[in-house]
Design a protein around this motif. Sequence first.
Motif, PDB file in Angstrom:
ATOM      1  N   ILE A  21      -2.271   9.505  -7.905  1.00 47.70           N
ATOM      2  CA  ILE A  21      -3.399   8.579  -8.083  1.00 47.70           C
ATOM      3  C   ILE A  21      -3.428   7.500  -7.008  1.00 47.70           C
ATOM      4  O   ILE A  21      -4.280   6.622  -7.023  1.00 47.70           O
ATOM      5  CB  ILE A  21      -3.351   7.897  -9.471  1.00 47.70           C
ATOM      6  CG1 ILE A  21      -2.020   7.165  -9.669  1.00 47.70           C
ATOM      7  CG2 ILE A  21      -3.548   8.907 -10.587  1.00 47.70           C
ATOM      8  CD1 ILE A  21      -1.970   6.316 -10.927  1.00 47.70           C
TER       9      ILE A  21
ATOM     10  N   GLN B 135      -6.377   8.671  -3.390  1.00 45.07           N
ATOM     11  CA  GLN B 135      -6.839   8.800  -4.771  1.00 45.07           C
ATOM     12  C   GLN B 135      -7.285   7.416  -5.269  1.00 45.07           C
ATOM     13  O   GLN B 135      -7.001   6.410  -4.609  1.00 45.07           O
ATOM     14  CB  GLN B 135      -5.730   9.405  -5.628  1.00 45.07           C
ATOM     15  CG  GLN B 135      -5.396  10.849  -5.242  1.00 45.07           C
ATOM     16  CD  GLN B 135      -6.584  11.796  -5.371  1.00 45.07           C
ATOM     17  OE1 GLN B 135      -7.434  11.620  -6.213  1.00 45.07           O
ATOM     18  NE2 GLN B 135      -6.646  12.794  -4.494  1.00 45.07           N
ATOM     19  N   PRO B 136      -7.985   7.346  -6.402  1.00 45.66           N
ATOM     20  CA  PRO B 136      -8.647   6.084  -6.802  1.00 45.66           C
ATOM     21  C   PRO B 136      -7.793   4.822  -6.677  1.00 45.66           C
ATOM     22  O   PRO B 136      -8.236   3.833  -6.081  1.00 45.66           O
ATOM     23  CB  PRO B 136      -9.007   6.342  -8.262  1.00 45.66           C
ATOM     24  CG  PRO B 136      -9.169   7.813  -8.349  1.00 45.66           C
ATOM     25  CD  PRO B 136      -8.230   8.417  -7.354  1.00 45.66           C
ATOM     26  N   LEU B 137      -6.583   4.857  -7.190  1.00 39.50           N
ATOM     27  CA  LEU B 137      -5.761   3.652  -7.112  1.00 39.50           C
ATOM     28  C   LEU B 137      -5.393   3.329  -5.664  1.00 39.50           C
ATOM     29  O   LEU B 137      -5.309   2.163  -5.271  1.00 39.50           O
ATOM     30  CB  LEU B 137      -4.492   3.833  -7.965  1.00 39.50           C
ATOM     31  CG  LEU B 137      -3.696   2.566  -8.216  1.00 39.50           C
ATOM     32  CD1 LEU B 137      -4.521   1.523  -8.939  1.00 39.50           C
ATOM     33  CD2 LEU B 137      -2.433   2.882  -9.027  1.00 39.50           C
TER      34      LEU B 137
ATOM     35  N   ALA C 115       2.620   5.639  -8.069  1.00 44.01           N
ATOM     36  CA  ALA C 115       1.225   6.049  -7.853  1.00 44.01           C
ATOM     37  C   ALA C 115       1.163   7.321  -7.005  1.00 44.01           C
ATOM     38  O   ALA C 115       0.414   8.252  -7.305  1.00 44.01           O
ATOM     39  CB  ALA C 115       0.440   4.924  -7.186  1.00 44.01           C
TER      40      ALA C 115
ATOM     41  N   TYR D  14      -2.556  15.781  -2.884  1.00 44.21           N
ATOM     42  CA  TYR D  14      -3.546  15.160  -2.005  1.00 44.21           C
ATOM     43  C   TYR D  14      -4.115  16.236  -1.081  1.00 44.21           C
ATOM     44  O   TYR D  14      -3.800  17.413  -1.247  1.00 44.21           O
ATOM     45  CB  TYR D  14      -2.898  14.020  -1.215  1.00 44.21           C
ATOM     46  CG  TYR D  14      -2.335  12.960  -2.129  1.00 44.21           C
ATOM     47  CD1 TYR D  14      -3.088  11.859  -2.501  1.00 44.21           C
ATOM     48  CD2 TYR D  14      -1.051  13.087  -2.661  1.00 44.21           C
ATOM     49  CE1 TYR D  14      -2.588  10.905  -3.369  1.00 44.21           C
ATOM     50  CE2 TYR D  14      -0.541  12.138  -3.523  1.00 44.21           C
ATOM     51  CZ  TYR D  14      -1.316  11.043  -3.879  1.00 44.21           C
ATOM     52  OH  TYR D  14      -0.821  10.104  -4.735  1.00 44.21           O
TER      53      TYR D  14
END
Lengths: 447, 153
Positions: free
Chosen positions: A227, A336-338, A222, B30
């Motif tokens: 994500i 991130q979303p996950l 991930a 990120y």
Amino acid sequence: MKKKSLYKTIWRWHFYAGILIAPFLIILAISGGIYLFKPQIEAFLYQNYYEVEVRDEKTAPEQQINAVQDEYPDATVTRYRPGETDDRSAEVRVNLDGESYTIFVDPYTNDMIGQLNDKNRFIDRVEEFHGELMLGTFGDRIVELAACWTLILVITGLFIWFPRGKRKLFGTILPRLNKKKRIFFRDMHAVTGFWLSLAIIFLVLTGLLWSGFWGTKVQTLATNLGIGYPPSIWVGDTPESTVQTKDIADVPWSAQTMPVPESDQQQGFIPLSMNEVVRIADEENIYPTYEVIYPSSPEGVYTLSVFPPKAQDEATMHIDQYTGAILADYRYDHYQPLGKLMAWGITVHKGLEYGLANQIGGLIVCIGIITIVFSGIIMWWKRKPDKHLGAPVAPSVRTSRRLIILLIVFGLLFPLVGISIIVVFLLEWLIIRRIPTLKQIFQIEES
Amino acid sequence: MKKILLITTLLILLVACSPNQVNGDAASLYKTEDPAQISLDLPDELTSKEETHIEIDVHQAVAEISASLWKQGEENDSVNLDITKMENETYLMKHTFREDGIYYLQIRAETSESKIMPTKRLIVGDLSKEEQELLEQESDHTDHDGHDHSDHH
């Protein structure tokens, strides 16, 4: 494969998996049920260490840490936790004689309130039991295996539970309490299992995130795909200081984990004081229960880390130990979303996200799991003949193409399960089939 | 049947043995920071009673910069130093140290993205016996810790 034999095959799998996994489910449910109440238990156990009398003004963090170092000259400081409220003590974590201690300091008087050997922390031991049965990596893999097989148990269990023919309320979603004992235990098992199936799947999947094998793989994947969590929170390296080694002064390493090179450089940059680090944390609005982890090498960084009850308040910040520059600032919003989903799942799993309701919900599931396990064992025990285990006799899973594909997919998603299934097949093929007594016990049909 | 089992076994082993390595550039996926960096250019050997030039380079456009200096043990008597901006985006400080000793120079600089406050220890001239001992004590402490740690492994 005919419908009836498919049912029996799945029941047979449910049966064997259940018997093997039952002890671990009991251990996980009990230890988990205790761990849910960590905040209350620790507040009760360490009340005298936590509470301090409020006075005019707190001393500087560096003074508190110096006081600890004066008291424990041989200790190396590894962490500092300033304390979130006026009446909360500060905590200084030190390494002393190879063991980790938490020293509680009165932030107004710099007096030592108490020390706690971290290996004697009750809740940490419960957590170790829950996560790895106190057996280290080996235990971690066993727990992971048990968790994955629990998924198989829930899925096969739901298949068996699924009402066939006439739909009845009682015995499906409501237990029959006034019938024979056997029916009662069957409903305790199946109806409870149905109601808790989603919660159990949720606990297993979120719990697996901690596991050393599957969890680390999923986290790495991930993070690499962009994500999940940013690096350094679960997996991945922390950034390094931007200052070149040749510009660093040779100073004592409070949190040293490696020998310092014999440079003897007197002139150069010196690390930030804890006062500055705490000031940065306050300026940047880090949730007040944070702790500061000291750099572990001359190139290392100060890490501010906080995992409060609500996932939205989480923060991990890396600060250059010489310049004070923020090298990375990861809040929940930057996951991130996950990553966000995992963070939320983890706080719910721990019973923290929604306060007391969350804890009670978790406890109900734990009690439910214990109920399911015991009622399942009782049903088997009451039925069990003397000569064999009393498993349902069924055609081998190998006679159904669909089941094989399902198993392969599951084995790929959870490699430990895949490996264990291969081991089971090999055991059956190489040993059980060749020894008549075992063949009888396990009721293997000729194929 | 055997073929399927063999392929499955191989696939499972493939997944199980894939490396658990976070890519070096994963952080760029990120939120990233643009931390200010700093280099100080000053003579290797500092002497007192003589004007010393210290050049500061922050590697980024600087919004605010200041410097303070204090002698070992005199933290509360720090002095602010004058800083002049030079043509090539670097900054210059001139200072004459009154006497030999251990000094600490702290620069505070702010860029649009980042704030830094590094402190550099300076050794000016010859150190007194006490000052030398003070520094050695620190080094001894370092060594001691190093040995102490390795004993447990």
